[in-house]
Design a protein around this motif. Structure first.
Motif, PDB file in Angstrom:
ATOM      1  N   SER A  28       0.814  -1.217   0.000  1.00 38.39           N
ATOM      2  CA  SER A  28       0.000   0.000   0.000  1.00 38.39           C
ATOM      3  C   SER A  28       0.849   1.269   0.000  1.00 38.39           C
ATOM      4  O   SER A  28       0.306   2.376   0.152  1.00 38.39           O
ATOM      5  CB  SER A  28      -0.925  -0.004   1.231  1.00 38.39           C
ATOM      6  OG  SER A  28      -1.816  -1.105   1.172  1.00 38.39           O
ATOM      7  N   GLY A  29       2.158   1.118  -0.131  1.00 34.67           N
ATOM      8  CA  GLY A  29       3.028   2.275  -0.264  1.00 34.67           C
ATOM      9  C   GLY A  29       3.590   2.815   1.030  1.00 34.67           C
ATOM     10  O   GLY A  29       4.200   3.892   1.041  1.00 34.67           O
ATOM     11  N   SER A  89       3.488   8.061   4.327  1.00 38.94           N
ATOM     12  CA  SER A  89       2.873   7.032   5.166  1.00 38.94           C
ATOM     13  C   SER A  89       3.924   6.041   5.649  1.00 38.94           C
ATOM     14  O   SER A  89       4.744   5.554   4.867  1.00 38.94           O
ATOM     15  CB  SER A  89       1.784   6.300   4.383  1.00 38.94           C
ATOM     16  OG  SER A  89       0.772   7.207   3.983  1.00 38.94           O
ATOM     17  N   ILE A  90       3.885   5.731   6.959  1.00 30.73           N
ATOM     18  CA  ILE A  90       4.928   4.907   7.568  1.00 30.73           C
ATOM     19  C   ILE A  90       4.310   3.918   8.554  1.00 30.73           C
ATOM     20  O   ILE A  90       3.200   4.126   9.055  1.00 30.73           O
ATOM     21  CB  ILE A  90       5.980   5.768   8.300  1.00 30.73           C
ATOM     22  CG1 ILE A  90       5.310   6.733   9.300  1.00 30.73           C
ATOM     23  CG2 ILE A  90       6.850   6.522   7.308  1.00 30.73           C
ATOM     24  CD1 ILE A  90       6.293   7.580  10.109  1.00 30.73           C
ATOM     25  N   GLU A 114       2.290  -0.136  14.621  1.00 33.97           N
ATOM     26  CA  GLU A 114       1.703   1.208  14.558  1.00 33.97           C
ATOM     27  C   GLU A 114       1.935   1.779  13.166  1.00 33.97           C
ATOM     28  O   GLU A 114       3.023   1.631  12.588  1.00 33.97           O
ATOM     29  CB  GLU A 114       2.337   2.116  15.620  1.00 33.97           C
ATOM     30  CG  GLU A 114       1.656   3.457  15.770  1.00 33.97           C
ATOM     31  CD  GLU A 114       1.833   4.072  17.160  1.00 33.97           C
ATOM     32  OE1 GLU A 114       1.793   5.299  17.259  1.00 33.97           O
ATOM     33  OE2 GLU A 114       1.998   3.319  18.133  1.00 33.97           O
ATOM     34  N   TRP A 115       0.898   2.397  12.619  1.00 30.65           N
ATOM     35  CA  TRP A 115       1.052   2.998  11.297  1.00 30.65           C
ATOM     36  C   TRP A 115       0.321   4.340  11.221  1.00 30.65           C
ATOM     37  O   TRP A 115      -0.635   4.588  11.949  1.00 30.65           O
ATOM     38  CB  TRP A 115       0.564   2.055  10.201  1.00 30.65           C
ATOM     39  CG  TRP A 115      -0.913   1.818  10.109  1.00 30.65           C
ATOM     40  CD1 TRP A 115      -1.841   2.561   9.435  1.00 30.65           C
ATOM     41  CD2 TRP A 115      -1.653   0.731  10.699  1.00 30.65           C
ATOM     42  NE1 TRP A 115      -3.096   2.021   9.563  1.00 30.65           N
ATOM     43  CE2 TRP A 115      -3.012   0.896  10.334  1.00 30.65           C
ATOM     44  CE3 TRP A 115      -1.287  -0.362  11.503  1.00 30.65           C
ATOM     45  CZ2 TRP A 115      -4.008   0.012  10.750  1.00 30.65           C
ATOM     46  CZ3 TRP A 115      -2.277  -1.238  11.908  1.00 30.65           C
ATOM     47  CH2 TRP A 115      -3.618  -1.058  11.528  1.00 30.65           C
ATOM     48  N   TYR A 116       0.826   5.192  10.340  1.00 25.12           N
ATOM     49  CA  TYR A 116       0.238   6.503  10.070  1.00 25.12           C
ATOM     50  C   TYR A 116       0.093   6.639   8.561  1.00 25.12           C
ATOM     51  O   TYR A 116       1.069   6.484   7.820  1.00 25.12           O
ATOM     52  CB  TYR A 116       1.120   7.626  10.626  1.00 25.12           C
ATOM     53  CG  TYR A 116       1.167   7.624  12.131  1.00 25.12           C
ATOM     54  CD1 TYR A 116       0.243   8.344  12.890  1.00 25.12           C
ATOM     55  CD2 TYR A 116       2.111   6.851  12.808  1.00 25.12           C
ATOM     56  CE1 TYR A 116       0.260   8.299  14.267  1.00 25.12           C
ATOM     57  CE2 TYR A 116       2.141   6.811  14.183  1.00 25.12           C
ATOM     58  CZ  TYR A 116       1.213   7.531  14.915  1.00 25.12           C
ATOM     59  OH  TYR A 116       1.232   7.474  16.287  1.00 25.12           O
ATOM     60  N   ALA A 127     -10.952   0.926   7.938  1.00 26.12           N
ATOM     61  CA  ALA A 127     -10.944  -0.008   6.806  1.00 26.12           C
ATOM     62  C   ALA A 127      -9.619  -0.756   6.722  1.00 26.12           C
ATOM     63  O   ALA A 127      -9.594  -1.976   6.504  1.00 26.12           O
ATOM     64  CB  ALA A 127     -11.221   0.743   5.507  1.00 26.12           C
ATOM     65  N   ARG A 128      -8.504  -0.057   6.908  1.00 27.79           N
ATOM     66  CA  ARG A 128      -7.202  -0.728   6.826  1.00 27.79           C
ATOM     67  C   ARG A 128      -7.019  -1.681   7.998  1.00 27.79           C
ATOM     68  O   ARG A 128      -6.481  -2.790   7.844  1.00 27.79           O
ATOM     69  CB  ARG A 128      -6.057   0.296   6.785  1.00 27.79           C
ATOM     70  CG  ARG A 128      -4.702  -0.365   6.529  1.00 27.79           C
ATOM     71  CD  ARG A 128      -3.635   0.653   6.180  1.00 27.79           C
ATOM     72  NE  ARG A 128      -3.942   1.392   4.965  1.00 27.79           N
ATOM     73  CZ  ARG A 128      -3.793   0.914   3.738  1.00 27.79           C
ATOM     74  NH1 ARG A 128      -3.360  -0.318   3.545  1.00 27.79           N
ATOM     75  NH2 ARG A 128      -4.072   1.671   2.691  1.00 27.79           N
TER      76      ARG A 128
END
Length: 322
Positions: A28-29, A89-90, A114-116, A127-128
């Motif tokens: 997803s990049g 995005s990380i 953890e993601w942003y 959704a993710r």
């Protein structure tokens, strides 16, 4: 994966789940990052005690090390600084630490995913999260319910609009002495009712509870469609809190105010206050992009996948044998 019993099988399952998660986010990049475990600052949370490492213990020359370091309870501080520097995005999958926490669901050191996601909103974050759970647990999409609607359906009242006396009466059904001790603390009483009265009703279900009261916003922004609530959600799987996500607060002044409020709460609970993380405030003033963030307990995800109720079963070694 349910029914896994041997340690080796759980280690294999854990590695498989990590590969699935990384593959989903990579595709997803997102960029995987590795925030420091030790930092001279930490996010102020009313309910979390960071583990402190004296600067002299680092063994660096005088003037190089800070007076103290904190083992991070979340990679949030460093990740938001990266976002402000233009990382895009990380995500991070790594160890975090919290003092005084050991139970069937807790260990002082654990793994957090953890993601942003830049330009995402609360719906996108939900959704993710649902996609990751679907791919790792093989279960369907979660249902969604607003926090205040969940209370209305389960207990018959609006948790935000009801009077304190009614809340005291409800909490007294759980523990009369506890109700008396927190009679003026709405959020503390709501937490008791959520844990003791509502979460047992969620056993066997996969549900997203969203739009928490604005007084429980943490670092989420206020919801535009209901200003009494915040853009915050929690994912509950069989009554276990698995993930917590926000439409992230962007205003540096509001962030500093919430740190002050958290310290006031810490003092009321006889916890030591902590300094507001100045580096993050500066980064936010320079411009934190609109984003949504999610923190997921990776060990809990593995627990659910392998059918165990004890976090020590899915750790390499829990604290008592580390």
């Amino acid at each position: 994966m349910s029914g896994i019993t041997s340690k080796r099988q759980r280690l294999v399952a854990r590695a498989d789940i990590a590969r699935i998660v990384r593959a989903q986010l990579d595709a997803s990049g997102f960029i995987e990052v590795h925030p420091p475990c030790l930092s001279s600052e930490c996010i102020v949370d009313a309910h979390i005690d960071p583990i402190i490492v004296p600067g002299v213990a680092i063994g660096l020359p005088s003037g190089v090390a800070a007076d103290r370091y904190y083992l991070q309870s979340s990679p949030e501080l460093a990740m938001k600084r990266l976002l402000a520097e233009g990382s895009g995005s990380i995500y991070s999958l790594g160890p975090v630490f919290r003092g005084g926490e050991r139970s069937p669901r807790h260990n002082p050191e654990f793994t957090m995913l953890e993601w942003y996601e830049v330009d995402a909103d609360l719906d996108g974050a939900i959704a993710r999260t649902a996609t990751i759970v679907e791919q790792t647990l093989g279960r369907g999409r979660p249902s969604e319910v607003r926090y205040r609607d969940l209370f209305r359906q389960s207990l018959g009242f609006d948790p935000i609009g009801c009077d304190l006396h009614s809340l005291v009466t409800e909490v007294a059904r759980v523990d009369e002495a506890l109700a008396g001790s927190m009679a003026n603390d709405r959020d503390a009483m709501l937490d008791v009712l959520m844990t003791e009265r509502i979460e047992p009703l969620l056993a066997g279900s996969l549900v997203v509870v969203r739009n928490y009261p604005v007084t429980q916003a943490a670092l989420a922004r206020v919801a535009e469609d209901d200003p009494q609530t915040a853009e915050r959600f929690e994912l509950m799987v069989d009554g276990l809190e698995l993930a917590n996500g926000y439409g992230e607060l962007l205003d540096a002044d509001e962030f500093a105010l919430r740190m002050t409020q958290s310290n006031r709460h810490r003092l009321r609970m006889r916890r030591v206050p902590l300094e507001t993380p100045a580096q993050l405030v500066e980064a936010m003033r320079n411009g934190l992009p609109r984003c949504a963030g999610v923190a997921m307990g990776f060990d809990r995800l593995v627990m659910l996948a392998t059918g165990t109720s004890e976090v020590g079963d899915v750790l390499t070694f829990p604290i008592e044998s580390a």
